[in-house]
Write a protein that holds these residues in place. Structure first.
Motif, PDB file in Angstrom:
ATOM      1  N   ILE A 139       0.872  -1.179   0.000  1.00 28.28           N
ATOM      2  CA  ILE A 139       0.000   0.000   0.000  1.00 28.28           C
ATOM      3  C   ILE A 139       0.904   1.222   0.000  1.00 28.28           C
ATOM      4  CG2 ILE A 139      -1.888   1.220   1.157  1.00 28.28           C
ATOM      5  CD1 ILE A 139      -2.771  -1.376   2.398  1.00 28.28           C
ATOM      6  N   THR A 140       0.685   2.107  -0.970  1.00 29.64           N
ATOM      7  CA  THR A 140       1.560   3.264  -1.081  1.00 29.64           C
ATOM      8  C   THR A 140       0.756   4.500  -1.481  1.00 29.64           C
ATOM      9  OG1 THR A 140       3.668   4.038  -2.003  1.00 29.64           O
ATOM     10  CG2 THR A 140       2.238   2.803  -3.490  1.00 29.64           C
ATOM     11  N   CYS A 141       1.467   5.527  -1.863  1.00 35.23           N
ATOM     12  CA  CYS A 141       0.878   6.813  -2.177  1.00 35.23           C
ATOM     13  C   CYS A 141       1.575   7.271  -3.451  1.00 35.23           C
ATOM     14  CB  CYS A 141       1.263   7.721  -1.018  1.00 35.23           C
ATOM     15  SG  CYS A 141       0.191   9.070  -0.724  1.00 35.23           S
ATOM     16  N   ASN A 142       0.913   8.059  -4.284  1.00 37.41           N
ATOM     17  CA  ASN A 142       1.627   8.452  -5.500  1.00 37.41           C
ATOM     18  C   ASN A 142       2.778   9.408  -5.203  1.00 37.41           C
ATOM     19  OD1 ASN A 142      -0.179  10.479  -4.874  1.00 37.41           O
ATOM     20  ND2 ASN A 142      -0.870  10.797  -6.980  1.00 37.41           N
ATOM     21  N   ALA A 143       2.517  10.406  -4.373  1.00 34.99           N
ATOM     22  CA  ALA A 143       3.573  11.377  -4.099  1.00 34.99           C
ATOM     23  C   ALA A 143       3.261  12.117  -2.813  1.00 34.99           C
ATOM     24  CB  ALA A 143       3.697  12.366  -5.255  1.00 34.99           C
ATOM     25  N   VAL A 144       4.230  12.876  -2.337  1.00 31.77           N
ATOM     26  CA  VAL A 144       4.015  13.667  -1.130  1.00 31.77           C
ATOM     27  C   VAL A 144       4.860  14.927  -1.211  1.00 31.77           C
ATOM     28  CG1 VAL A 144       5.821  12.454   0.165  1.00 31.77           C
ATOM     29  CG2 VAL A 144       4.002  13.617   1.414  1.00 31.77           C
ATOM     30  N   LYS A 145       4.340  15.976  -0.590  1.00 31.46           N
ATOM     31  CA  LYS A 145       5.137  17.189  -0.466  1.00 31.46           C
ATOM     32  C   LYS A 145       5.576  17.313   0.978  1.00 31.46           C
ATOM     33  CE  LYS A 145       2.820  20.713  -2.260  1.00 31.46           C
ATOM     34  NZ  LYS A 145       2.271  21.790  -3.063  1.00 31.46           N
ATOM     35  N   ARG A 146       6.866  17.511   1.156  1.00 29.72           N
ATOM     36  CA  ARG A 146       7.386  17.758   2.504  1.00 29.72           C
ATOM     37  C   ARG A 146       8.175  19.049   2.449  1.00 29.72           C
ATOM     38  NH1 ARG A 146       7.277  14.572   6.727  1.00 29.72           N
ATOM     39  NH2 ARG A 146       9.455  14.711   7.280  1.00 29.72           N
ATOM     40  N   GLY A 147       7.626  20.083   3.066  1.00 30.46           N
ATOM     41  CA  GLY A 147       8.226  21.401   2.917  1.00 30.46           C
ATOM     42  C   GLY A 147       8.067  21.816   1.471  1.00 30.46           C
ATOM     43  N   THR A 148       9.153  22.256   0.866  1.00 29.83           N
ATOM     44  CA  THR A 148       9.049  22.689  -0.528  1.00 29.83           C
ATOM     45  C   THR A 148       9.351  21.551  -1.499  1.00 29.83           C
ATOM     46  OG1 THR A 148      11.337  23.389  -0.314  1.00 29.83           O
ATOM     47  CG2 THR A 148       9.669  25.105  -0.073  1.00 29.83           C
ATOM     48  N   ALA A 167       8.861  17.933  -3.394  1.00 35.22           N
ATOM     49  CA  ALA A 167       7.869  16.921  -3.728  1.00 35.22           C
ATOM     50  C   ALA A 167       8.609  15.603  -3.907  1.00 35.22           C
ATOM     51  CB  ALA A 167       7.139  17.293  -4.995  1.00 35.22           C
ATOM     52  N   ILE A 168       8.070  14.540  -3.345  1.00 36.84           N
ATOM     53  CA  ILE A 168       8.739  13.250  -3.460  1.00 36.84           C
ATOM     54  C   ILE A 168       7.817  12.288  -4.200  1.00 36.84           C
ATOM     55  CG2 ILE A 168       9.825  11.345  -2.178  1.00 36.84           C
ATOM     56  CD1 ILE A 168       9.955  13.574   0.164  1.00 36.84           C
ATOM     57  N   ASP A 169       8.353  11.706  -5.238  1.00 40.58           N
ATOM     58  CA  ASP A 169       7.590  10.796  -6.073  1.00 40.58           C
ATOM     59  C   ASP A 169       7.670   9.389  -5.481  1.00 40.58           C
ATOM     60  OD1 ASP A 169       6.353   9.466  -8.087  1.00 40.58           O
ATOM     61  OD2 ASP A 169       7.386  10.546  -9.690  1.00 40.58           O
ATOM     62  N   LEU A 170       6.812   9.159  -4.525  1.00 49.41           N
ATOM     63  CA  LEU A 170       6.884   7.909  -3.768  1.00 49.41           C
ATOM     64  C   LEU A 170       6.582   6.677  -4.635  1.00 49.41           C
ATOM     65  CD1 LEU A 170       7.557   8.183  -0.800  1.00 49.41           C
ATOM     66  CD2 LEU A 170       5.217   7.593  -0.265  1.00 49.41           C
ATOM     67  N   LYS A 171       5.645   6.856  -5.550  1.00 50.71           N
ATOM     68  CA  LYS A 171       5.220   5.733  -6.376  1.00 50.71           C
ATOM     69  C   LYS A 171       6.383   5.231  -7.235  1.00 50.71           C
ATOM     70  CE  LYS A 171       2.135   3.037  -8.488  1.00 50.71           C
ATOM     71  NZ  LYS A 171       2.771   2.565  -9.687  1.00 50.71           N
ATOM     72  N   LYS A 172       7.180   6.164  -7.699  1.00 53.37           N
ATOM     73  CA  LYS A 172       8.322   5.785  -8.523  1.00 53.37           C
ATOM     74  C   LYS A 172       9.294   4.917  -7.699  1.00 53.37           C
ATOM     75  CE  LYS A 172      11.297   8.454 -11.383  1.00 53.37           C
ATOM     76  NZ  LYS A 172      11.574   9.844 -11.762  1.00 53.37           N
TER      77      LYS A 172
END
Ligand code: 6R9
Length: 697
Positions: free
Chosen positions: A226-235, A237-242
């Motif tokens: 179970i994952t997430c497509n992406a997230v923003k932390r501060g400024t 953006a992290i492409d978690l799905k990748k």
């Protein structure tokens, strides 16, 4: 038992008794707004907190503590039966264990014979009791203004939907599910959904790399991620799905196939349209979960059935899958939460930890919900958009208990007091610290500036393996000393041992062990019971060995001195030196690497890596960057070395063992205290290393 002597030897107590006897009528009048912290606080200054605390003084604690040590079976069964729902009650004889390798295999059982379900206790129970409309999660997104809330009834329904989906793809009791998500409410929801159906969750911190994710997926054989497509932390953006995709691919190359990937579309960070999905394997949460039924049958679990695996670093080899079971974890996480945070049902509580670490398991997902907390789930970072984000959020939701790590405290402290003072913070009742030793300076700032001297600081010492607080102050019950975790929680029997296996009494410093089982002690290392025994129980037969050193002072307070093994604590994250070394050595031009920790003003410890290159390879900055990148790729950005120290040779004994002691001294600029180096095979290497250090920028 240590506890009794603490009281007798406690000079503060004697003082208090004398003061009270002298002026009994003016007791409240003498309670000043004392914000001055000398080497200890006065528990009486916390008027409001005291009012809500469950333990009011050392005597009350002492009585309960004694019983918890002398009659652990009775003590914990009483709490278990009174505070939780058991589908099958816990029998009177329910506890058995062996911590002594000389007597046979190590094992632990608590509440054996009882059947329960932790997700039911977190949610259904409160809804049935009429609290369905109480807020469960207060979501605070990365960007200011992005927020939301979910009641207990809503969380329960969502958990049931996810549980039904998991069942629909064939997940059964005992199957592993890997969860790789940022801090959105769907992360604890996914954990609770697993728990509801008896699936074992293995949460992987969202900062881990694809390699690290792959090895965890493979180790626990998780066919569902179970994952997430992406997230923003501060400024950022992290492409978690990748990263998740890459992790699944690495696992596949090694012969392990992930069959289903459920992707929560975090539209704030990335649209569904921009997310690459693999047909037949990947589905969006938003496409499949809403269609599920919002009721799901509960899987009643034996108390000793597995609840989760959580991987953690040790001094050698790959990370260990720490295994925790249902009943013991439930009872211990909830009970510590209640006492340590002076928690009353309905209080608004906020823990800044990520569910990828044990703190997020015990004191975000489970402990608070078991106690019917309303809690803040924060997606962002404490310094974004400004260093007053935490204080703003505390005022916004009227947070009563705030729990964070010393590294965050130190970094906020550096931004100055004005950021804090802009906000009222009057709702605060207890301030918690976890993850690493808190230096007295940060402690005082937390206490005086953040808490205005009104809130006790609970400096909680514990570990992934202990699953709950072990040594910790109880709010307003006894004086705190900045930097000391103070006294053991109920059922915890600390033992200090020297390297010759002698148990040390009274004032002493030694290796910190635990002398008897408590409900949530680690049950095994998943798939490697032998490693479990050799790591935790072989070093000091009869005891659980924590890997930390500690000192006990004249009042019986414990002062954790840090790891005595090759584990570094960076910003509260445990990192094995061996893991970083193997990531460095994986670089084709690296011949050898040795990693040590050094004191870092914000992170607590930084990572100092000594690197030897292959014969003939030039030492240059490009290579430094590649080496750091190699660690980021294999472990994650949080484990990236702060310093790469070129080392044409490493200090070794004649038998070839690297002398880390020497490397630590060089990294901390204490070469005048190198000690005995006569056993070095080539004493000249020390001089070379010092010269190389001199050339570093
Ligand atoms: C909960 C958690 C465990 C290690 C532990 C110790 C260090 C944690 C501490 C502390 C001093 C405290 N540690 N809390 N040291 N004072 N209050 O952090 O678990 O990630 O497994 O780390 O962290 O060295 O052994 P985990």
């Amino acid at each position: 038992v240590q506890g009794r002597r603490h009281a007798a030897a406690n000079p503060l107590r004697a003082q208090r008794v004398a003061r009270r006897a002298a002026a009994p009528a003016s007791r409240t009048a003498t309670v000043t707004k004392a914000v001055k912290v000398a080497d200890h606080t006065d528990a009486r200054q916390y008027i409001d907190t005291r009012h809500h605390a469950h333990i009011h003084n050392h005597r009350e604690y002492e009585e309960m503590y004694q019983r918890s040590i002398e009659d652990p079976d009775g003590f914990w069964r009483e709490i278990a039966m009174k505070e939780f729902h058991w589908e099958t009650p816990v029998p009177e004889k329910h506890h058995n264990y062996n911590f002594d390798v000389r007597k046979g295999p190590i094992f632990t059982e608590w509440f054996k014979g009882g059947k329960t379900n932790i997700a039911y206790n977190c949610l259904d129970r409160h809804v049935k009791d009429g609290y369905g409309d109480q807020d469960c999660f207060l979501f605070e997104g990365n960007d200011v203004g992005r927020d939301g809330r979910m009641t207990y009834a809503e969380v329960l329904k969502e958990v049931c939907r996810v549980a039904n989906w998991l069942r629909s793809v064939g997940v059964k009791k005992g199957d592993s599910v890997a969860i790789y998500m940022p801090m959105v409410c769907e992360l604890p929801i996914a954990m609770l959904a697993c728990a509801r159906i008896g699936a074992v969750h293995s949460v992987v911190f969202g900062g881990f790399s694809s390699d690290a994710l792959a090895s965890r997926i493979e180790d626990c054989k998780a066919r569902v991620v179970i994952t997430c497509n992406a997230v923003k932390r501060g400024t950022k953006a992290i492409d978690l799905k990748k990263i998740a995709d890459a992790g699944c691919n690495i696992a596949k190359d090694q012969g392990f196939n992930v069959e289903h990937v459920l992707v929560y579309a975090n539209d704030d960070a990335q649209s569904k349209a921009d997310t690459k999905m693999t047909a037949g394997r990947d589905l969006f949460w938003q496409d499949v979960i809403p269609q599920q039924k919002d009721e799901a049958e509960v899987e009643w679990m034996d108390s000793e059935d597995t609840l989760f695996y959580l991987y953690t670093s040790g001094s050698t080899g790959k990370p260990k899958g720490v295994l925790h079971t249902t009943g013991g974890f439930m009872v211990y996480s909830a009970t510590t939460f209640k006492y340590v945070f002076a928690f009353q049902p309905g209080d608004v509580y906020w823990c800044t930890a990520d569910c990828g670490w044990i703190t997020g398991h015990s004191y975000l997902t489970y402990g608070p919900l078991l106690n019917r907390a309303t809690q803040v789930v924060f997606e962002g970072v404490p310094t974004y958009p400004n260093p007053d984000r935490c204080w703003e959020v505390i005022d916004k939701y009227q947070v009563k208990q705030f729990y964070t790590a010393p590294t965050a405290i130190r970094s906020l402290m550096r931004s100055g007091d004005d950021w804090v003072k802009k906000h009222s913070r009057t709702s605060l009742r207890v301030l918690g610290s976890v993850g690493e030793p808190i230096n007295p300076e940060a402690w005082k700032w937390y206490h005086e500036v953040v808490g205005d001297g009104r809130c006790p600081i609970v400096d909680t010492w514990w570990q992934t393996e202990t699953a709950g607080h072990m040594i910790t102050p109880l709010p307003a019950a006894w004086p705190e000393k900045p930097g000391s975790a103070s006294l053991p929680f109920f059922g915890v029997k600390p033992v200090l041992v020297d390297d010759k296996n002698n148990v040390l009494e009274g004032e002493a410093e030694g290796m910190l062990c635990i002398g008897q089982s408590w409900p949530s002690n680690i049950r095994t290392v998943y798939g490697d019971h032998e490693r479990y025994e050799t790591t935790y129980f072989a070093p000091f037969p009869g005891y659980y060995f924590s890997g930390d050193g500690a000192r006990r002072d004249k009042d019986g307070y414990y002062w954790i001195t840090g790891r005595v093994d090759d584990v570094i604590n960076v910003s509260g994250h445990r990192i094995g030196t061996a893991e970083v070394e193997s990531a460095l050595v994986a670089h084709p031009q690296c011949a050898e690497a040795a990693v040590v920790g050094y004191e870092h003003p914000v992170k607590g410890q930084g990572i100092w890596a000594y690197v030897t290159l292959l014969e003939g390879v030039e030492y240059d900055d490009k290579l430094k960057k590649e080496l750091v990148m190699s660690v980021r790729e294999q472990i994650g950005a949080f484990a990236a070395p702060d310093v790469i120290h070129w080392a044409p040779g490493l200090p070794k004994t004649r038998s070839g063992k690297i002398m880390r002691r020497v490397l630590r001294k060089i990294a901390s600029f204490e070469e005048d205290q190198l000690g005995d180096t006569s056993t070095l095979a080539d004493p000249g290497v020390v001089q070379t290393l010092l010269e190389m250090r001199g050339n570093m920028d």
